[in-house]
Write an enzyme that holds these catalytic residues in place. Structure first.
Site, short mmCIF file in Angstrom:
data_model
loop_
_atom_site.label_atom_id
_atom_site.label_comp_id
_atom_site.label_asym_id
_atom_site.label_seq_id
_atom_site.Cartn_x
_atom_site.Cartn_y
_atom_site.Cartn_z
N ASP A 1 3.65 9.44 -0.47
CA ASP A 1 2.48 8.66 -0.07
C ASP A 1 2.23 7.58 -1.12
OD1 ASP A 1 0.28 7.95 1.45
OD2 ASP A 1 -0.43 10.00 1.64
N HIS B 1 0.81 -1.23 0.00
CA HIS B 1 0.00 0.00 0.00
C HIS B 1 0.84 1.27 0.00
CE1 HIS B 1 -4.07 -1.72 0.85
NE2 HIS B 1 -3.32 -2.76 1.12
O1 F6P Z 1 -1.23 1.30 4.57
C1 F6P Z 1 -0.67 2.10 5.51
C2 F6P Z 1 -0.99 1.78 6.98
O2 F6P Z 1 0.09 1.32 7.66
C3 F6P Z 1 -2.09 0.75 7.16
O3 F6P Z 1 -1.57 -0.48 7.43
C4 F6P Z 1 -2.84 1.25 8.33
O4 F6P Z 1 -4.20 1.02 8.16
C5 F6P Z 1 -2.58 2.75 8.36
O5 F6P Z 1 -1.41 2.96 7.62
C6 F6P Z 1 -2.54 3.26 9.79
O6 F6P Z 1 -1.40 2.86 10.47
P1 F6P Z 1 -1.42 2.07 11.85
O7 F6P Z 1 -2.08 0.75 11.57
O8 F6P Z 1 0.02 1.91 12.22
O9 F6P Z 1 -2.20 2.89 12.80
#
Ligand code: F6P
Length: 472
Positions: A365, A157
């Site tokens: 991003d 992602h």
């Molecule tokens: O895709 C980026 C990401 O790490 C996702 O895994 C996650 O939903 C989002 O950012 C938020 O981050 P975290 O899960 O560390 O709160």
């Protein structure tokens, strides 16, 4: 299609209040699972003493959520440590912020192994496995070592940097090549996919059939480009209703006729929030005619606060917002409304539709779904303007936005002026172009493209967005 097993660190179990976390992954996976019910496996969000770690299953209709707790040590080493203090900054091109420790790496490998062990208990031989995100780069290898021959796909992602950056990661030569145990590896943009392909060629000397098809000992590994979309049509409908909600009406009333600019980001250094505020400062200083006439609402739920870099950044943003409000604010006008509270999806789309411009200026991003959601939420007759960083993956599809360099507050400040004084005709034609792109590549077609490519092994074209799916 065979049963789908989705694996990711975060799992969004539907809740009664429909509350949503900031972060694209949960939003992207839900619609896929609505079409292909199966299992969603991952972290419960709970940190427990090692002896109290449990795995539980929650059933919602045909969908099962299998959730494991993390032991305190795993949470520190795997999540806070290796995933977020090493991989996150490096994959966002921020070598200066990476803090490598061998202990965190072994915690990361241990949790990947644990995920594989738990999956082993539920996996059936013909399940299709779809793994997400940088927390789980070596998961396919751990599953293959356990004897699983399933088709396993991975979607990355976030950005994937060039080998010149990635090779600064200690032990990259063990971790990154482990990804070839996936059958299909998907990226958001061509730049990310090309960087990974270059890594495989340059660092691993892997033979390739074409730029994106590599030959491992016992399998073909394919790379694809699948820009994540949003629920374009549904968001538009939701936004139409949401502007009439008491919450959004209150916010709009409180603006007292001023135009609103909006920014919505998880509190993260990759989002460039402090620099964005500097750009707003520059705008107010060079365009005094706008003082008192515009309010910038920045919604920024806190995240990963235990990590030092995040705490430092939080302070820096607080100070920047305070300084700008002190300099330009009046008793009856606060230039920046800075809010750390998370808002529901309905509240957000209502605010998007009420904002004349969105500032989406990450320094780097993977995609940035806020940019796409803002466009989806607009009123086509009177749409707002998207100001978007050229370093967001979304910039590839959103050429009709005002694309800016987030490192240059002056150019962002001029884009703001351009957005706020843009004639209606131009706003409409830019919005129309953006909306068409987002309708064609919405979240459902994203999921379908990936799953078709994973389950029907054919040569992938370089840019799936331009492919007739009947040929895939
Ligand atoms: O895709 C980026 C990401 O790490 C996702 O895994 C996650 O939903 C989002 O950012 C938020 O981050 P975290 O899960 O560390 O709160």
């Amino acid at each position: 299609m065979a049963r789908l097993v989705v694996v990711s660190n975060r799992v969004a179990v539907p809740s009664r209040d429909g509350g949503s976390r900031a972060g694209g992954l949960a939003v992207a996976i839900r619609p896929v699972l609505r079409r292909h019910p199966g299992i969603w496996f991952g972290w419960s969000g709970r940190v427990a003493a090692a002896a109290d770690v449990t795995v539980r299953t929650i059933q919602h209709g045909h969908q099962s959520y299998v959730l494991t707790d993390l032991a305190e040590e795993d949470y520190q080493e795997y999540y806070n440590g290796y995933a977020n203090r090493v991989l996150w900054p490096i994959l966002h091109y921020r070598l200066d912020l990476a803090e490598f420790s061998r202990r965190d790496l072994s915690g990361y490998m241990r949790v990947n192994q644990r995920f594989a062990t738990e999956l082993n208990k539920v996996l059936q031989p013909d399940d299709i496995v779809w793994v997400h995100d940088y927390h789980l780069l070596p998961l396919a290898k751990a599953l293959r070592d356990g004897g699983h021959r399933n088709r396993i796909g991975f979607f990355h992602h976030i950005p994937f940097p060039p080998p010149e950056i990635l090779t600064a990661l200690p032990n990259h030569e063990h971790l990154i090549p482990a990804m070839i145990h996936y059958d299909l590896i998907g990226f958001q943009t061509e730049i990310d996919a090309a960087n990974f392909a270059r890594y495989l060629r340059r660092e691993c000397g892997m033979p390739s059939r074409d730029p994106y098809t590599f030959q491992a000992a016992d399998r073909t590994v394919r790379i694809g480009i699948f820009p994540v979309g949003v629920e374009t049509a549904q968001l538009n409908r939701l936004a139409r209703r949401a502007v009439h909600s008491p919450f959004v009406r209150d916010v709009v009333e409180s603006l007292a006729g001023r135009v609103m600019i909006i920014g919505v980001d998880r509190l993260d250094y990759s989002k460039g929030i402090a620099l964005r505020m500097e750009a707003f400062d520059r705008f107010l200083s060079t365009h005094p005619e706008w003082r008192g006439k515009v309010t910038y609402l920045q919604i920024t739920p806190k995240s990963r606060s235990e990590i030092r870099e995040y705490a430092d950044m939080e302070r820096q943003i607080d100070e920047t917002a305070g300084r700008i409000n002190g300099r330009y604010g009046e008793a009856s006008w606060t230039p920046i409304r800075y809010v750390n509270r998370a808002h529901s999806r309905t509240a957000l789309v209502g605010l998007y539709r009420s904002a004349r411009a969105a500032l989406v200026t990450p320094l780097r991003d993977g995609m940035n779904l806020v940019a796409k959601e803002y466009v989806a939420a607009q009123d086509a007759e009177d749409p707002g303007v998207l100001i978007l960083s050229r370093f967001a993956g979304a910039a590839v599809e959103c050429e009709a936005a005002l694309l800016v360099n987030p490192y240059d507050p002056e150019s962002v400040g001029s884009a703001l002026e351009q957005a706020l004084s843009m004639p209606l005709e131009e706003r409409r034609s830019r919005h129309d172009a953006l909306f068409q792109v987002l309708k064609t590549n919405d979240i459902e077609s994203w999921g379908e493209r990936f799953l078709i490519a994973l389950t029907r092994p054919v040569n992938l074209p370089n840019w799936l967005g331009q492919t007739d799916l009947s040929t895939v």
